[in-house]
Structures are given as C-alpha cells and as structure tokens.
Write an enzyme that holds these catalytic residues in place. Structure first.
Site, PDB file in Angstrom:
ATOM      1  N   GLU A 113      32.434  -2.310  20.452  1.00 43.25           N
ATOM      2  CA  GLU A 113      32.347  -3.485  19.581  1.00 43.25           C
ATOM      3  C   GLU A 113      33.005  -3.211  18.231  1.00 43.25           C
ATOM      4  O   GLU A 113      33.697  -4.060  17.675  1.00 43.25           O
ATOM      5  CB  GLU A 113      30.882  -3.867  19.356  1.00 43.25           C
ATOM      6  CG  GLU A 113      30.161  -4.344  20.596  1.00 43.25           C
ATOM      7  CD  GLU A 113      28.674  -4.522  20.351  1.00 43.25           C
ATOM      8  OE1 GLU A 113      28.283  -4.870  19.209  1.00 43.25           O
ATOM      9  OE2 GLU A 113      27.890  -4.309  21.289  1.00 43.25           O
ATOM     10  N   VAL A 173      25.633 -10.117  19.099  1.00 43.03           N
ATOM     11  CA  VAL A 173      26.464  -9.741  20.251  1.00 43.03           C
ATOM     12  C   VAL A 173      25.623  -9.271  21.432  1.00 43.03           C
ATOM     13  O   VAL A 173      25.470  -9.974  22.419  1.00 43.03           O
ATOM     14  CB  VAL A 173      27.508  -8.681  19.850  1.00 43.03           C
ATOM     15  CG1 VAL A 173      28.333  -8.252  21.051  1.00 43.03           C
ATOM     16  CG2 VAL A 173      28.423  -9.250  18.763  1.00 43.03           C
ATOM     17  N   ASP A 175      20.513 -15.519  -4.175  1.00 43.65           N
ATOM     18  CA  ASP A 175      19.821 -16.697  -4.686  1.00 43.65           C
ATOM     19  C   ASP A 175      20.254 -17.925  -3.895  1.00 43.65           C
ATOM     20  O   ASP A 175      20.906 -17.800  -2.858  1.00 43.65           O
ATOM     21  CB  ASP A 175      20.103 -16.875  -6.190  1.00 43.65           C
ATOM     22  CG  ASP A 175      21.607 -16.894  -6.497  1.00 43.65           C
ATOM     23  OD1 ASP A 175      22.406 -17.216  -5.582  1.00 43.65           O
ATOM     24  OD2 ASP A 175      21.993 -16.582  -7.638  1.00 43.65           O
ATOM     25  N   THR A 181      27.596 -16.554  -8.594  1.00 44.90           N
ATOM     26  CA  THR A 181      26.670 -15.413  -8.756  1.00 44.90           C
ATOM     27  C   THR A 181      26.840 -14.475  -7.561  1.00 44.90           C
ATOM     28  O   THR A 181      25.963 -14.351  -6.721  1.00 44.90           O
ATOM     29  CB  THR A 181      25.209 -15.898  -8.857  1.00 44.90           C
ATOM     30  OG1 THR A 181      24.877 -16.661  -7.681  1.00 44.90           O
ATOM     31  CG2 THR A 181      25.004 -16.762 -10.081  1.00 44.90           C
ATOM     32  N   HIS A 209      26.497  -9.024  12.923  1.00 43.98           N
ATOM     33  CA  HIS A 209      27.459  -8.689  13.976  1.00 43.98           C
ATOM     34  C   HIS A 209      26.849  -7.798  15.046  1.00 43.98           C
ATOM     35  O   HIS A 209      27.385  -7.718  16.152  1.00 43.98           O
ATOM     36  CB  HIS A 209      28.694  -8.024  13.362  1.00 43.98           C
ATOM     37  CG  HIS A 209      29.649  -8.995  12.742  1.00 43.98           C
ATOM     38  ND1 HIS A 209      30.973  -9.085  13.123  1.00 43.98           N
ATOM     39  CD2 HIS A 209      29.470  -9.930  11.784  1.00 43.98           C
ATOM     40  CE1 HIS A 209      31.566 -10.044  12.418  1.00 43.98           C
ATOM     41  NE2 HIS A 209      30.671 -10.563  11.586  1.00 43.98           N
ATOM     42  N   ASP A 210      25.762  -7.145  14.741  1.00 42.79           N
ATOM     43  CA  ASP A 210      25.053  -6.367  15.760  1.00 42.79           C
ATOM     44  C   ASP A 210      24.169  -7.285  16.600  1.00 42.79           C
ATOM     45  O   ASP A 210      24.315  -7.356  17.825  1.00 42.79           O
ATOM     46  CB  ASP A 210      24.204  -5.278  15.104  1.00 42.79           C
ATOM     47  CG  ASP A 210      23.501  -4.398  16.142  1.00 42.79           C
ATOM     48  OD1 ASP A 210      24.171  -4.005  17.125  1.00 42.79           O
ATOM     49  OD2 ASP A 210      22.303  -4.121  15.968  1.00 42.79           O
ATOM     50  N   SER A 259      24.442  -1.361  18.717  1.00 40.62           N
ATOM     51  CA  SER A 259      25.642  -1.103  19.514  1.00 40.62           C
ATOM     52  C   SER A 259      26.908  -1.237  18.675  1.00 40.62           C
ATOM     53  O   SER A 259      27.939  -0.648  18.990  1.00 40.62           O
ATOM     54  CB  SER A 259      25.701  -2.045  20.722  1.00 40.62           C
ATOM     55  OG  SER A 259      25.601  -3.394  20.321  1.00 40.62           O
ATOM     56  N   THR A 286      25.641 -16.027   0.042  1.00 43.37           N
ATOM     57  CA  THR A 286      25.412 -16.017  -1.400  1.00 43.37           C
ATOM     58  C   THR A 286      25.811 -14.675  -2.009  1.00 43.37           C
ATOM     59  O   THR A 286      25.951 -14.554  -3.220  1.00 43.37           O
ATOM     60  CB  THR A 286      23.936 -16.335  -1.734  1.00 43.37           C
ATOM     61  OG1 THR A 286      23.800 -16.507  -3.134  1.00 43.37           O
ATOM     62  CG2 THR A 286      23.021 -15.209  -1.286  1.00 43.37           C
TER      63      THR A 286
END
Length: 358
Positions: free
Chosen positions: A90, A75, A285, A280, A71-72, A81, A224
């Site tokens: 943000e 954007v 993995d 898992t 997410h950094d 930010s 995962t």
C-alpha cells in the site's frame, strides 16, 4: 489557556456499544479501553510523548498522522498495513506517495519494544498517535525560545505566535488491534477518496466502511490542519495558451483562487505544498467549516460539502459551534478507528512496524 474538551461522554460509550454490535466480528469485540493497563501501563503515555516531541520540532506532524490513519483504516481496516515497506505494498502506491509521519510511529514502537517487547501493536500506536495529534499543543523548540528571548520583543512575539497550538479535543479510544500481515497496492485506489470526488462517490465509499453522511462531514474536518501538494487541487484550474492558470471552478472564491495560483503556478515543483486551512493551519478547530462557507475549501471534495443541500446545514452548524464539532469528532473518529480491525490469529504484534514478522 483555553480548557480542552474531554470527549468521553455517555453518548460516546453508547456509540461504542452499538458500533461493536453493528460489526460483531472478533475485531471489535476484542477492543477495550485501557487494553494495555496490565501488560504495558505506560503505552499510551509513551505514544503521546513521542507525538508531542515530534510535533514540537515539526508542526506539520499532527496533520500527517491524521492522514496516515485515514489511509490505513479506509483500505484494509485499521491494521497498520499502510506502514509495511516493500514492492507492491500500500505504501508504494502513488496515492500514498505523499504520506508522512512514519518516523513518529517507528520511534514510538522502538521505545515500546524496550519497555514492553512484543506487546503493543503498530495498529494501536497509529490510532493512538492520530488521536493524540489533534490534542497535542506543540511546545516551542529551544531554537524558537532562543529567538523569543534574543530578538526585540515584538519580533520574538510574532515568531512565537506563528507556533499556534493544535488544541483539539481529548479523546478516549479502545485498543487491542493487531497488525495485518499483508499489504497490497492494488486495493488502495478503490478505497481512498480522491479530492475530485462528487458527494455521491464519497457517500458510497464511506457507506461501504460503515460510516454515515454525518461521519463524512465530521471527518472531513481533519482538513483544518495539514497541507496538500499543488497537484491535489490542480483540477480546479486550467492552463491557457500562454501557460497561465485560470480558475475553472465557479464555487471557489476568486481572491482565494488567485492566492492558490500564485503559490502553485504552472510548472511548479512537485514538492510545493499549500495549507489545507488558509486561516488557522496549525490549529485543530472549526475554522475549516467557516472556510467552506466562504468558498475557500481547498479541494473539490471540500467545497461540495457546502454546495450540496444534503450537507450544507450541517456545515453551517459546525461553523458556528466548535464544541459541537469536537464532540461529534470524537464519535466519528471512534467509528473510523474500529473499521476492520484484526484480533487474535487474524493478525500479529510486529517487532518492527515496517516489516511483517518472519
């Protein structure tokens, strides 16, 4: 214990070279391996130790750190930010409301400011922490050790088995990023993949960041580990006249859909979460790809990777070869961490990761 794969191959170095050549901005040219070798030799150790410590008490930390990096970087580039607090940042956007892992980054920064003041950027801390998150094998907390030795052997063993290792590849990534000075909420929605996105929508967004279709499939493998709130996949269900949810997504395994309905019934609390990987969930993995083949992708954006002929073969290959996934993860993760990084006067070294320098 299984030997970990160190992803630091000639292929990775070649990728790094051409990545810098493809994006010849000051940002990429300023990055270097062991950037803090002289100015703060213990920087990477301090970050890794912080991640390890936090993960030993909260096994959800690795997934949170990975998502925080995504997410950094997606954007405004990898400039931390997303860590800045305040109105209309943000971090304040609803799409980022469920992000976590901030305390880990802040903890590492506080220690680094003691030993190497004004030296290590929050952007590098975040990139390193996410890198370490897939490798770290959480050590059982003292409480779990107490359970192991106090309860009957079988019960203690089963509790300890719950504490599964994350066990992903060891990666080397360059550092030298600087922190962005601005953070604006209005740019978030246009740069983050929604869980209901189609393949074409995801490909368009990834392409705009210099990432390929292969990168899309590989980086989706981050699912995962981690978890999601029920609202993130509610579009796959519909409430009937009695308020009971029914699956409206034919691509979803029926038994798995029933499990999700039980965990997330109509009117469920917004705080309820479900593991991204039903098999898992605390192990990094290639089970994610096996789940897709079994039609157990949690999000629509997961399922489409196996349903679309452009990516189906790759999903099958990754499901059958974990070492290949680990190696390719290293390559794609590297590309992610150099998106739009800032250097020199483009950014700064924040004193606090949550506030820009005055």
């Amino acid at each position: 214990m299984e030997t970990k794969l160190l992803v630091f191959s000639p292929k990775l170095l070649i990728l790094l070279f051409f990545s810098f050549a493809a994006f010849p901005s000051p940002s990429s040219s300023s990055l270097a391996f062991n950037f803090y070798g002289a100015s703060c030799p213990s920087a990477e150790f301090i970050v890794k130790n912080t991640v390890r410590s936090a993960s030993s008490f909260d096994p959800t930390i690795p997934g949170k750190l990975l998502r925080l990096l995504f997410h950094d970087c997606m954007v405004e580039g990898c400039d931390a930010s997303v860590l800045l607090q305040g109105n209309d940042t943000e971090r304040s956007d609803p799409a980022n409301a469920s992000l976590g892992g901030f305390s880990v980054i802040n903890s590492a920064k506080r220690v680094l400011e003691i030993f190497c003041p004004g030296t290590v950027s929050c952007a590098d801390i975040l990139a390193l922490a996410a890198r370490d998150a897939v490798e770290i094998v959480p050590s059982p907390s003292l409480f779990l050790l107490w359970i192991f030795f106090s309860l009957p052997f079988l019960v203690g063993y089963l509790v300890m088995k719950y504490w599964e290792q994350v066990g992903g590849p060891m990666l080397q990534i360059p550092t030298g990023r600087r922190d962005g000075r601005a953070s604006v909420a209005s740019v978030v929605r246009f740069n983050i993949i929604d869980t209901s996105f189609s393949m074409d929508e995801m490909m368009k967004l990834f392409s705009s960041k210099g990432l390929s279709l292969d990168d899309l499939v590989i980086l989706s493998g981050a699912h995962t580990i981690g978890s999601a709130h029920c609202s993130a996949f509610s579009d796959r269900f519909q409430a009937d006249s009695k308020g009971k949810l029914t699956s409206i997504d034919a691509s979803l395994d029926k038994a798995y859909a029933n499990e999700l309905r039980k965990k997330c019934p109509a009117g469920v609390s917004s705080s309820v979460t479900v593991n991204n990987d039903p098999e898992t969930s605390f192990s990094f993995d290639n089970q994610y790809y096996r789940n897709l083949m079994a039609h157990k992708g949690l999000f629509q954006s997961d399922s489409v990777l196996f349903n679309d002929k452009r990516t189906k073969k790759m999903v099958e290959d990754l499901a059958n070869d974990q070492n290949s996934f680990f190696e390719r993860w290293g390559q794609s993760f590297l590309k992610l961490t150099i998106i739009g990084v800032k250097s020199d006067d483009e950014g700064e070294i924040r004193q606090s990761c949550e506030v820009a320098n005055g």
